[in-house]
Structure formats: structure tokens, C-alpha cells
Design a protein around this motif. Sequence first.
Motif, PDB file in Angstrom:
ATOM      1  N   VAL A   1       0.881  -1.169   0.000  1.00 24.25           N
ATOM      2  CA  VAL A   1       0.000   0.000   0.000  1.00 24.25           C
ATOM      3  C   VAL A   1       0.916   1.216   0.000  1.00 24.25           C
ATOM      4  O   VAL A   1       1.885   1.280   0.771  1.00 24.25           O
ATOM      5  CB  VAL A   1      -0.915   0.029   1.244  1.00 24.25           C
ATOM      6  N   HIS A   2       0.620   2.157  -0.897  1.00 23.56           N
ATOM      7  CA  HIS A   2       1.483   3.338  -1.010  1.00 23.56           C
ATOM      8  C   HIS A   2       0.620   4.588  -1.137  1.00 23.56           C
ATOM      9  O   HIS A   2      -0.410   4.579  -1.826  1.00 23.56           O
ATOM     10  CB  HIS A   2       2.395   3.186  -2.237  1.00 23.56           C
ATOM     11  N   ASP A   3       1.057   5.662  -0.472  1.00 19.80           N
ATOM     12  CA  ASP A   3       0.346   6.944  -0.568  1.00 19.80           C
ATOM     13  C   ASP A   3       0.567   7.545  -1.957  1.00 19.80           C
ATOM     14  O   ASP A   3       1.707   7.657  -2.423  1.00 19.80           O
ATOM     15  CB  ASP A   3       0.904   7.943   0.461  1.00 19.80           C
ATOM     16  N   GLY A   4      -0.525   8.019  -2.562  1.00 16.90           N
ATOM     17  CA  GLY A   4      -0.403   8.669  -3.871  1.00 16.90           C
ATOM     18  C   GLY A   4       0.397   9.957  -3.830  1.00 16.90           C
ATOM     19  O   GLY A   4       0.783  10.488  -4.871  1.00 16.90           O
ATOM     20  N   VAL A   5       0.630  10.471  -2.642  1.00 18.19           N
ATOM     21  CA  VAL A   5       1.352  11.738  -2.504  1.00 18.19           C
ATOM     22  C   VAL A   5       2.769  11.527  -1.959  1.00 18.19           C
ATOM     23  O   VAL A   5       3.346  12.421  -1.344  1.00 18.19           O
ATOM     24  CB  VAL A   5       0.554  12.740  -1.630  1.00 18.19           C
ATOM     25  N   ARG A   6       3.313  10.331  -2.204  1.00 21.26           N
ATOM     26  CA  ARG A   6       4.736  10.066  -1.894  1.00 21.26           C
ATOM     27  C   ARG A   6       5.435   9.713  -3.205  1.00 21.26           C
ATOM     28  O   ARG A   6       5.632   8.534  -3.519  1.00 21.26           O
ATOM     29  CB  ARG A   6       4.886   8.898  -0.913  1.00 21.26           C
ATOM     30  N   PRO A   7       5.822  10.712  -3.985  1.00 17.18           N
ATOM     31  CA  PRO A   7       6.382  10.408  -5.312  1.00 17.18           C
ATOM     32  C   PRO A   7       7.875  10.072  -5.311  1.00 17.18           C
ATOM     33  O   PRO A   7       8.413   9.784  -6.377  1.00 17.18           O
ATOM     34  CB  PRO A   7       6.128  11.716  -6.085  1.00 17.18           C
ATOM     35  N   PHE A   8       8.534  10.088  -4.145  1.00 15.74           N
ATOM     36  CA  PHE A   8       9.999   9.942  -4.154  1.00 15.74           C
ATOM     37  C   PHE A   8      10.499   8.638  -3.526  1.00 15.74           C
ATOM     38  O   PHE A   8      11.659   8.564  -3.121  1.00 15.74           O
ATOM     39  CB  PHE A   8      10.654  11.150  -3.455  1.00 15.74           C
ATOM     40  N   TYR A  53      10.125  21.927  -1.537  1.00 16.36           N
ATOM     41  CA  TYR A  53      11.066  20.830  -1.262  1.00 16.36           C
ATOM     42  C   TYR A  53      10.875  19.702  -2.288  1.00 16.36           C
ATOM     43  O   TYR A  53      11.846  19.114  -2.778  1.00 16.36           O
ATOM     44  CB  TYR A  53      10.876  20.331   0.173  1.00 16.36           C
ATOM     45  N   ALA A  54       9.609  19.437  -2.643  1.00 22.22           N
ATOM     46  CA  ALA A  54       9.336  18.400  -3.648  1.00 22.22           C
ATOM     47  C   ALA A  54       9.941  18.788  -5.003  1.00 22.22           C
ATOM     48  O   ALA A  54      10.538  17.946  -5.687  1.00 22.22           O
ATOM     49  CB  ALA A  54       7.831  18.179  -3.774  1.00 22.22           C
ATOM     50  N   GLU A  55       9.834  20.056  -5.378  1.00 22.05           N
ATOM     51  CA  GLU A  55      10.448  20.523  -6.642  1.00 22.05           C
ATOM     52  C   GLU A  55      11.957  20.309  -6.583  1.00 22.05           C
ATOM     53  O   GLU A  55      12.578  19.874  -7.558  1.00 22.05           O
ATOM     54  CB  GLU A  55      10.158  22.017  -6.874  1.00 22.05           C
ATOM     55  N   PHE A  56      12.548  20.621  -5.427  1.00 18.90           N
ATOM     56  CA  PHE A  56      13.987  20.449  -5.247  1.00 18.90           C
ATOM     57  C   PHE A  56      14.372  18.958  -5.375  1.00 18.90           C
ATOM     58  O   PHE A  56      15.335  18.607  -6.056  1.00 18.90           O
ATOM     59  CB  PHE A  56      14.407  21.005  -3.875  1.00 18.90           C
ATOM     60  N   LEU A  57      13.571  18.084  -4.738  1.00 19.82           N
ATOM     61  CA  LEU A  57      13.882  16.646  -4.786  1.00 19.82           C
ATOM     62  C   LEU A  57      13.773  16.106  -6.214  1.00 19.82           C
ATOM     63  O   LEU A  57      14.592  15.298  -6.647  1.00 19.82           O
ATOM     64  CB  LEU A  57      12.940  15.863  -3.866  1.00 19.82           C
ATOM     65  N   LEU A  58      12.773  16.600  -6.941  1.00 14.52           N
ATOM     66  CA  LEU A  58      12.597  16.153  -8.333  1.00 14.52           C
ATOM     67  C   LEU A  58      13.802  16.585  -9.177  1.00 14.52           C
ATOM     68  O   LEU A  58      14.359  15.788  -9.947  1.00 14.52           O
ATOM     69  CB  LEU A  58      11.302  16.740  -8.900  1.00 14.52           C
ATOM     70  N   ALA A  59      14.220  17.833  -8.987  1.00 16.42           N
ATOM     71  CA  ALA A  59      15.374  18.335  -9.755  1.00 16.42           C
ATOM     72  C   ALA A  59      16.625  17.531  -9.390  1.00 16.42           C
ATOM     73  O   ALA A  59      17.409  17.158 -10.266  1.00 16.42           O
ATOM     74  CB  ALA A  59      15.575  19.813  -9.470  1.00 16.42           C
ATOM     75  N   SER A  60      16.805  17.213  -8.105  1.00 14.58           N
ATOM     76  CA  SER A  60      17.998  16.436  -7.685  1.00 14.58           C
ATOM     77  C   SER A  60      17.969  15.053  -8.314  1.00 14.58           C
ATOM     78  O   SER A  60      18.988  14.542  -8.773  1.00 14.58           O
ATOM     79  CB  SER A  60      18.040  16.219  -6.177  1.00 14.58           C
ATOM     80  N   ARG A  61      16.768  14.447  -8.328  1.00 14.34           N
ATOM     81  CA  ARG A  61      16.656  13.096  -8.895  1.00 14.34           C
ATOM     82  C   ARG A  61      16.989  13.135 -10.380  1.00 14.34           C
ATOM     83  O   ARG A  61      17.692  12.269 -10.888  1.00 14.34           O
ATOM     84  CB  ARG A  61      15.229  12.590  -8.661  1.00 14.34           C
ATOM     85  N   GLU A  62      16.505  14.155 -11.075  1.00 10.05           N
ATOM     86  CA  GLU A  62      16.776  14.237 -12.521  1.00 10.05           C
ATOM     87  C   GLU A  62      18.248  14.502 -12.792  1.00 10.05           C
ATOM     88  O   GLU A  62      18.820  13.949 -13.725  1.00 10.05           O
ATOM     89  CB  GLU A  62      15.866  15.284 -13.155  1.00 10.05           C
ATOM     90  N   ARG A  63      18.867  15.327 -11.948  1.00 12.86           N
ATOM     91  CA  ARG A  63      20.326  15.562 -12.099  1.00 12.86           C
ATOM     92  C   ARG A  63      21.079  14.253 -11.912  1.00 12.86           C
ATOM     93  O   ARG A  63      21.987  13.927 -12.660  1.00 12.86           O
ATOM     94  CB  ARG A  63      20.815  16.584 -11.064  1.00 12.86           C
ATOM     95  N   GLY A  64      20.634  13.465 -10.904  1.00 14.38           N
ATOM     96  CA  GLY A  64      21.264  12.167 -10.628  1.00 14.38           C
ATOM     97  C   GLY A  64      21.151  11.237 -11.820  1.00 14.38           C
ATOM     98  O   GLY A  64      22.092  10.555 -12.192  1.00 14.38           O
ATOM     99  N   ARG A  65      19.951  11.228 -12.449  1.00 10.41           N
ATOM    100  CA  ARG A  65      19.724  10.356 -13.620  1.00 10.41           C
ATOM    101  C   ARG A  65      20.623  10.776 -14.770  1.00 10.41           C
ATOM    102  O   ARG A  65      21.203   9.946 -15.443  1.00 10.41           O
ATOM    103  CB  ARG A  65      18.266  10.430 -14.058  1.00 10.41           C
ATOM    104  N   ARG A  66      20.723  12.116 -14.995  1.00 12.21           N
ATOM    105  CA  ARG A  66      21.556  12.599 -16.115  1.00 12.21           C
ATOM    106  C   ARG A  66      23.010  12.210 -15.876  1.00 12.21           C
ATOM    107  O   ARG A  66      23.703  11.800 -16.777  1.00 12.21           O
ATOM    108  CB  ARG A  66      21.434  14.120 -16.250  1.00 12.21           C
ATOM    109  N   ALA A  67      23.438  12.285 -14.613  1.00 12.34           N
ATOM    110  CA  ALA A  67      24.833  11.954 -14.301  1.00 12.34           C
ATOM    111  C   ALA A  67      25.121  10.479 -14.548  1.00 12.34           C
ATOM    112  O   ALA A  67      26.242  10.082 -14.827  1.00 12.34           O
ATOM    113  CB  ALA A  67      25.133  12.318 -12.845  1.00 12.34           C
ATOM    114  N   ASP A  68      24.058   9.641 -14.439  1.00  8.58           N
ATOM    115  CA  ASP A  68      24.199   8.188 -14.626  1.00  8.58           C
ATOM    116  C   ASP A  68      24.304   7.794 -16.098  1.00  8.58           C
ATOM    117  O   ASP A  68      24.683   6.686 -16.420  1.00  8.58           O
ATOM    118  CB  ASP A  68      22.947   7.476 -14.075  1.00  8.58           C
TER     119      ASP A  68
END
Length: 242
Positions: free
Chosen positions: A110-117, A226-241
Motif C-alpha cells: 500500500v502506497h500513498d499517492g502523494v509520496r512520489p519519491f 522541497y518536492a520541486e527540489f527533490l525532483l530536480a535532484s533526482r533528474e540531475r542524478g539520472r543525467r549523471a548516470d
Amino acid sequence: MALAEAVAKWGVVVVAAGRGTRMGTAESKQYLLLRDKPILVHTLETFETMDEIAEVCVVVGQQDVERCEGWIPQYGLHKVKSVAAGGSERQHSVQLGLEALSGDVDWVMVHDGVRPFATHRAVRACMAKAAATGAAVLAVPVKDTIKQVNEGGVITATPERRSLWAIQTPQAFRRSLLQRGLRQAAADRFVGTDDAMAVERLGVPVSVAEGDYTNIKITTPDDLPYAEFLLASRERGRRADT
Ligand SMILES: Nc1ccn([C@@H]2O[C@H](COP(=O)(O)OP(=O)(O)OP(=O)(O)O)[C@@H](O)[C@H]2O)c(=O)n1
Ligand SMILES: C[C@](O)(CO)[C@H](O)COP(=O)(O)O
């Protein structure tokens, strides 16, 4: 991966039928855009690329069922096999989602729809712990000192911090166990704030798998930047990979 986990058929219930009163927006928070997509779509994408997951049921308000069905082709949410209408409390929405999963799903998250990270690493840690023990939730040790405070605003207790964990989702269970817990809770008119509570009440131990502090539940307006920041960090991480 453990053999039991490899052969098990996992389903996920993503609950998103809440009103988001603490967010205070006209549109429920799960439909707010995080960059280019609704928060709920980001959450559902978590499970799309996980081979272990057979199907996802998303539970939304009755008035939003059609809109979410339209997202399946629009966002390529191929794991979403059903969109169910939710209930008045989170626990009721979970129960309705469980009923919508196909009969051959024997393990559920079971997962909350508002936990996207939630990361795949953490989700898999939760699944592995549940496969080994029957029931597990993601959690992180609390960083602050937690006090119990009475209605007069006076501290009445300071629980030992080493034993305190902040509980997140996903929460993973053998399906029959969670169903039994929810049936008993309904019979007792008990409404819990998470899924584990229904199982704990049966006297069945629920284990904790260590998650990430970044697996936030978007709840109040200050969570959005904070969610916008986390999304940007995740995308930066993906690009670095790549
Ligand atoms: N009757 C309900 C209540 C909550 N939820 C879902 O449970 C998750 C966690 O709940 P919470 O953050 O409390 O969401 P809301 O209930 O929407 O928020 P609030 O309490 O501020 O109204 C959310 O994805 C929410 O949509 C649900 O499916 N059905
Ligand atoms: C399930 C949960 O996300 C675990 O932290 C939380 O308990 C949901 O609580 P809420 O009252 O619906 O925010």
C-alpha cells in the motif's frame, strides 16, 4: 532476491482519494503539478519499471475515476490495471483498492499517492523484509527529540528516541494477512492512520525496513518547494548516470 519473493505475485494499492485539507488548495494535492505532471502520476511511475510488480490499483475520489483512467494511455501507466473509487477514510480506500486487485495477487504493498519519491532500492528493501517476515513497512529513525504534550501544552513524557521511527509507505504484506487485519478493524470500528496498525492489532509482528528521509508525504504547502527540489535532484542524478 529470495525465492519466495521471485515467485510471488505482487500488487500495489496506491491510495489517492483524500481531500488534501492540510494543503488547502482548491484542487486536491495529488493533482497538483510537480514540474510537468500531477504528483500522483510521478508516484505511479515509481512502479512502472519494477518487474516484480504485476499490477497497480489506484484509488481516487469517485469524481476522478474517469480522469485517472485517461492517464493510463496518456502517461503509459501499463501496470495500472484498475482505478477504484475510494472511501471516507484512508483505511476504507485501502480496503476498496485491495478488493479491486486480481485474485492471483498474493502479496500487496500500500502506497500513498502523494509520496512520489520512494526509490526502487527502498521499495525492494520493504518487499524483501515482508517476504521474509510476512509484513514490513518503510521507516526512518526520527532525528528530533519527540515529546508527548497534553492539551494544556505541557510536556508529559519524552519517549526514548532510539526506539522511535517515522513510518512511511510502501507498507507490504501477505495479502491475506492485511485483509484479515482490515476485516477485524472494520468489525471493531477501528480506524488506523496506517496499514500496519490493522495487522499489529492482530498480534502479528510488523517489521521495519530502513527507507530514505527524502520519501516525503506531500502534506502541507511548505512541502511543495522541497518536492520541486527533490525532483530536480533526482533528474540531475539520472543525467549523471547516463
Ligand atoms: N479517504 C481517504 C483519505 C486519504 N487517502 C489517501 O491517503 C494518502 C495519505 O493521506 P494524507 O496525506 O492525509 O492525504 P489527505 O487525506 O488527502 O490529506 P488531509 O489529511 O490533509 O486532508 C493520500 O494519498 C490520500 O489521498 C485516501 O485514499 N482516502
Ligand atoms: C500512512 C502514512 O503515510 C504513514 O506515515 C500516514 O500515517 C498517513 O497519515 P495521514 O494522516 O493520512 O497523513
